[in-house]
Scaffold this motif. Structure first.
Motif, PDB file in Angstrom:
ATOM      1  N   LEU A  38       0.831  -1.205   0.000  1.00 38.82           N
ATOM      2  CA  LEU A  38       0.000   0.000   0.000  1.00 38.82           C
ATOM      3  C   LEU A  38       0.870   1.261   0.000  1.00 38.82           C
ATOM      4  CD1 LEU A  38      -2.688  -1.099   2.611  1.00 38.82           C
ATOM      5  CD2 LEU A  38      -2.890  -1.099   0.119  1.00 38.82           C
ATOM      6  N   TYR A  39       2.134   1.109   0.365  1.00 35.81           N
ATOM      7  CA  TYR A  39       3.075   2.228   0.425  1.00 35.81           C
ATOM      8  C   TYR A  39       4.038   2.226  -0.760  1.00 35.81           C
ATOM      9  CZ  TYR A  39       1.235   2.655   5.106  1.00 35.81           C
ATOM     10  OH  TYR A  39       0.389   2.821   6.176  1.00 35.81           O
ATOM     11  N   PHE A  40       3.688   1.520  -1.807  1.00 37.54           N
ATOM     12  CA  PHE A  40       4.553   1.368  -2.979  1.00 37.54           C
ATOM     13  C   PHE A  40       4.994   2.719  -3.550  1.00 37.54           C
ATOM     14  CE2 PHE A  40       5.592   0.200  -7.389  1.00 37.54           C
ATOM     15  CZ  PHE A  40       6.386  -0.915  -7.166  1.00 37.54           C
ATOM     16  N   GLU A  41       4.075   3.660  -3.642  1.00 36.69           N
ATOM     17  CA  GLU A  41       4.418   4.988  -4.176  1.00 36.69           C
ATOM     18  C   GLU A  41       5.453   5.676  -3.289  1.00 36.69           C
ATOM     19  OE1 GLU A  41       3.435   6.062  -7.129  1.00 36.69           O
ATOM     20  OE2 GLU A  41       2.235   4.255  -7.390  1.00 36.69           O
ATOM     21  N   TYR A  42       5.332   5.478  -1.993  1.00 35.61           N
ATOM     22  CA  TYR A  42       6.307   6.057  -1.063  1.00 35.61           C
ATOM     23  C   TYR A  42       7.677   5.423  -1.278  1.00 35.61           C
ATOM     24  CZ  TYR A  42       8.679   7.396   3.213  1.00 35.61           C
ATOM     25  OH  TYR A  42       9.603   7.886   4.102  1.00 35.61           O
ATOM     26  N   PHE A  43       7.707   4.115  -1.490  1.00 36.91           N
ATOM     27  CA  PHE A  43       8.974   3.434  -1.753  1.00 36.91           C
ATOM     28  C   PHE A  43       9.638   4.025  -3.000  1.00 36.91           C
ATOM     29  CE2 PHE A  43       6.803  -0.572   0.138  1.00 36.91           C
ATOM     30  CZ  PHE A  43       6.929  -0.058   1.426  1.00 36.91           C
ATOM     31  N   LEU A  44       8.822   4.324  -4.005  1.00 38.38           N
ATOM     32  CA  LEU A  44       9.346   4.963  -5.225  1.00 38.38           C
ATOM     33  C   LEU A  44       9.943   6.332  -4.921  1.00 38.38           C
ATOM     34  CD1 LEU A  44       6.701   4.100  -7.945  1.00 38.38           C
ATOM     35  CD2 LEU A  44       9.141   3.577  -8.025  1.00 38.38           C
ATOM     36  N   GLN A  45       9.296   7.082  -4.045  1.00 32.86           N
ATOM     37  CA  GLN A  45       9.814   8.400  -3.666  1.00 32.86           C
ATOM     38  C   GLN A  45      11.176   8.287  -2.991  1.00 32.86           C
ATOM     39  OE1 GLN A  45       6.962  10.491  -1.249  1.00 32.86           O
ATOM     40  NE2 GLN A  45       5.338  10.262  -2.765  1.00 32.86           N
ATOM     41  N   LEU A  46      11.387   7.217  -2.246  1.00 29.35           N
ATOM     42  CA  LEU A  46      12.665   7.030  -1.556  1.00 29.35           C
ATOM     43  C   LEU A  46      13.833   6.915  -2.530  1.00 29.35           C
ATOM     44  CD1 LEU A  46      11.676   4.525   1.300  1.00 29.35           C
ATOM     45  CD2 LEU A  46      11.915   7.014   1.439  1.00 29.35           C
ATOM     46  N   LEU A  47      13.551   6.470  -3.748  1.00 28.90           N
ATOM     47  CA  LEU A  47      14.618   6.336  -4.753  1.00 28.90           C
ATOM     48  C   LEU A  47      15.248   7.677  -5.100  1.00 28.90           C
ATOM     49  CD1 LEU A  47      13.074   3.756  -7.261  1.00 28.90           C
ATOM     50  CD2 LEU A  47      14.523   3.320  -5.270  1.00 28.90           C
ATOM     51  N   GLY A  48      14.543   8.762  -4.841  1.00 21.95           N
ATOM     52  CA  GLY A  48      15.055  10.092  -5.138  1.00 21.95           C
ATOM     53  C   GLY A  48      15.803  10.743  -3.988  1.00 21.95           C
ATOM     54  N   LEU A  60      14.812  -2.005  -2.299  1.00 22.90           N
ATOM     55  CA  LEU A  60      14.588  -3.341  -1.754  1.00 22.90           C
ATOM     56  C   LEU A  60      13.114  -3.574  -1.434  1.00 22.90           C
ATOM     57  CD1 LEU A  60      17.728  -3.691   0.548  1.00 22.90           C
ATOM     58  CD2 LEU A  60      17.359  -4.676  -1.729  1.00 22.90           C
ATOM     59  N   LEU A  61      12.440  -2.535  -0.970  1.00 27.36           N
ATOM     60  CA  LEU A  61      11.013  -2.667  -0.673  1.00 27.36           C
ATOM     61  C   LEU A  61      10.177  -2.735  -1.953  1.00 27.36           C
ATOM     62  CD1 LEU A  61      10.917  -0.402   2.456  1.00 27.36           C
ATOM     63  CD2 LEU A  61      10.298  -2.843   2.364  1.00 27.36           C
ATOM     64  N   ILE A  62      10.607  -2.033  -2.982  1.00 25.65           N
ATOM     65  CA  ILE A  62       9.921  -2.140  -4.270  1.00 25.65           C
ATOM     66  C   ILE A  62      10.050  -3.572  -4.788  1.00 25.65           C
ATOM     67  CG2 ILE A  62      10.054  -1.477  -6.715  1.00 25.65           C
ATOM     68  CD1 ILE A  62      10.795   1.382  -5.654  1.00 25.65           C
ATOM     69  N   ALA A  63      11.272  -4.095  -4.763  1.00 24.48           N
ATOM     70  CA  ALA A  63      11.501  -5.461  -5.246  1.00 24.48           C
ATOM     71  C   ALA A  63      10.668  -6.463  -4.454  1.00 24.48           C
ATOM     72  CB  ALA A  63      12.987  -5.802  -5.151  1.00 24.48           C
ATOM     73  N   ALA A  64      10.610  -6.287  -3.144  1.00 24.44           N
ATOM     74  CA  ALA A  64       9.881  -7.226  -2.293  1.00 24.44           C
ATOM     75  C   ALA A  64       8.372  -7.138  -2.498  1.00 24.44           C
ATOM     76  CB  ALA A  64      10.214  -6.956  -0.825  1.00 24.44           C
ATOM     77  N   ASN A  65       7.898  -6.006  -2.972  1.00 20.61           N
ATOM     78  CA  ASN A  65       6.447  -5.815  -3.113  1.00 20.61           C
ATOM     79  C   ASN A  65       5.971  -5.846  -4.556  1.00 20.61           C
ATOM     80  OD1 ASN A  65       5.059  -5.181  -0.398  1.00 20.61           O
ATOM     81  ND2 ASN A  65       7.066  -4.188  -0.285  1.00 20.61           N
ATOM     82  N   LEU A  66       6.860  -6.075  -5.493  1.00 19.00           N
ATOM     83  CA  LEU A  66       6.485  -6.060  -6.898  1.00 19.00           C
ATOM     84  C   LEU A  66       5.420  -7.111  -7.222  1.00 19.00           C
ATOM     85  CD1 LEU A  66       7.601  -3.949  -8.783  1.00 19.00           C
ATOM     86  CD2 LEU A  66       9.032  -5.687  -9.811  1.00 19.00           C
ATOM     87  N   SER A  67       5.494  -8.241  -6.560  1.00 12.67           N
ATOM     88  CA  SER A  67       4.511  -9.291  -6.842  1.00 12.67           C
ATOM     89  C   SER A  67       3.118  -8.925  -6.346  1.00 12.67           C
ATOM     90  CB  SER A  67       4.940 -10.620  -6.209  1.00 12.67           C
ATOM     91  OG  SER A  67       4.982 -10.505  -4.803  1.00 12.67           O
ATOM     92  N   TRP A  68       3.018  -7.936  -5.468  1.00 11.03           N
ATOM     93  CA  TRP A  68       1.734  -7.543  -4.899  1.00 11.03           C
ATOM     94  C   TRP A  68       1.054  -6.413  -5.670  1.00 11.03           C
ATOM     95  CZ3 TRP A  68       0.408 -11.265  -1.836  1.00 11.03           C
ATOM     96  CH2 TRP A  68       1.329 -11.867  -0.989  1.00 11.03           C
ATOM     97  N   VAL A  69       1.772  -5.791  -6.615  1.00 10.46           N
ATOM     98  CA  VAL A  69       1.187  -4.666  -7.359  1.00 10.46           C
ATOM     99  C   VAL A  69       0.869  -5.109  -8.786  1.00 10.46           C
ATOM    100  CG1 VAL A  69       2.396  -2.944  -5.962  1.00 10.46           C
ATOM    101  CG2 VAL A  69       3.421  -3.691  -8.121  1.00 10.46           C
ATOM    102  N   SER A  70       0.087  -4.309  -9.479  1.00 12.40           N
ATOM    103  CA  SER A  70      -0.277  -4.631 -10.861  1.00 12.40           C
ATOM    104  C   SER A  70       0.960  -4.535 -11.757  1.00 12.40           C
ATOM    105  CB  SER A  70      -1.336  -3.649 -11.363  1.00 12.40           C
ATOM    106  OG  SER A  70      -0.782  -2.351 -11.499  1.00 12.40           O
ATOM    107  N   GLU A  71       0.905  -5.233 -12.871  1.00 16.23           N
ATOM    108  CA  GLU A  71       2.014  -5.170 -13.818  1.00 16.23           C
ATOM    109  C   GLU A  71       2.190  -3.739 -14.330  1.00 16.23           C
ATOM    110  OE1 GLU A  71       3.694  -7.176 -17.941  1.00 16.23           O
ATOM    111  OE2 GLU A  71       2.153  -8.231 -16.818  1.00 16.23           O
ATOM    112  N   GLU A  72       1.075  -3.038 -14.509  1.00 11.89           N
ATOM    113  CA  GLU A  72       1.145  -1.654 -14.976  1.00 11.89           C
ATOM    114  C   GLU A  72       1.940  -0.785 -13.992  1.00 11.89           C
ATOM    115  OE1 GLU A  72      -1.822   2.136 -15.800  1.00 11.89           O
ATOM    116  OE2 GLU A  72      -2.673   0.126 -15.739  1.00 11.89           O
ATOM    117  N   LYS A  73       1.654  -0.932 -12.716  1.00 15.21           N
ATOM    118  CA  LYS A  73       2.367  -0.151 -11.692  1.00 15.21           C
ATOM    119  C   LYS A  73       3.845  -0.558 -11.657  1.00 15.21           C
ATOM    120  CE  LYS A  73       0.400   1.410  -7.834  1.00 15.21           C
ATOM    121  NZ  LYS A  73      -0.202   1.460  -6.485  1.00 15.21           N
ATOM    122  N   ALA A  74       4.102  -1.841 -11.840  1.00 17.42           N
ATOM    123  CA  ALA A  74       5.481  -2.335 -11.853  1.00 17.42           C
ATOM    124  C   ALA A  74       6.251  -1.759 -13.035  1.00 17.42           C
ATOM    125  CB  ALA A  74       5.485  -3.860 -11.902  1.00 17.42           C
TER     126      ALA A  74
END
Length: 149
Positions: A38-48, A60-74
Motif C-alpha cells: 500500500l506504500y509502494f508509491e512512497y517506496f518509489l519516492q525514496l529512490l530520489g 529493496l522494498l519495491i523489489a519485495a512488493n512487486l509481486s503484490w502490485v499490478s504489472e502496470e504499476k510495476a
C-alpha cells in the motif's frame, strides 16, 4: 497495519540501525502479505533521496512488493529502479543489481526489460575493485533471471 506505518516512518530515520531494523521488518511482512505494498508509491519516492541508504531501502522494498502490485504499476516503477543501476554509489548499484532477480520473479512479464537493463549496465566509471564485483553481480543476476521458471 499500525506496525507497518511505524516501520515506514522509521525508514528515513537518522539512526541507521533503527531504519535498517524497520526495513528488515517490512521485508519480512512483504514476503507473506500485500499490506506493505500500500506504500509502494512512497517506496518509489525514496529512490530520489540524497542518501544512498534510503535509495537502497526504497529499492529493496519495491523489489519485495512487486509481486503484490499490478504489472502496470510495476512497469511504471522500472525507470526509477533502473536509474540506480548507474548510481553514484557503487554499493547502491550492487544492491540494485542483486534485487533484479527478485523483481523478475515478482513480475515474470518484466524479465525481458530487466535483462535488457542489465545488459546495458556499465561499471567503467567505478574503481577497479568495485568494477569486478559489479560485473560478477551482473552475470549472477542475469543467470538467476534466465533460470527462473
Amino acid at each position: 497495519m499500525d506496525s507497518i506505518k511505524a516501520n515506514i516512518a522509521l525508514l528515513t530515520n537518522q539512526d541507521h540501525s533503527l531504519a535498517y531494523s524497520a526495513l528488515k521488518e517490512l521485508l519480512k511482512i512483504s514476503e507473506v502479505s500485500a499490506d506493505a505494498s500500500l506504500y509502494f508509491e512512497y517506496f518509489l519516492q525514496l529512490l530520489g533521496s540524497e542518501q544512498s541508504y534510503i535509495r537502497t531501502r526504497g529499492l529493496l522494498l519495491i523489489a519485495a512488493n512487486l509481486s503484490w502490485v499490478s504489472e502496470e504499476k510495476a512497469v511504471q516503477a522500472l525507470p526509477a529502479c533502473f536509474g540506480l543501476l548507474q548510481d553514484v554509489k557503487p554499493i547502491t548499484r550492487r544492491q540494485c543489481i542483486q534485487a533484479l532477480p527478485t523483481m523478475a520473479e515478482g513480475q515474470p512479464g518484466l524479465k525481458q526489460p530487466i535483462l535488457e537493463a542489465l545488459n546495458k549496465t556499465a561499471a567503467a566509471d567505478v574503481p577497479e575493485t568495485m568494477r569486478r564485483l559489479i560485473e560478477k553481480d551482473i552475470q549472477k543476476a542475469r543467470e538467476q533471471i534466465q533460470n527462473q521458471a
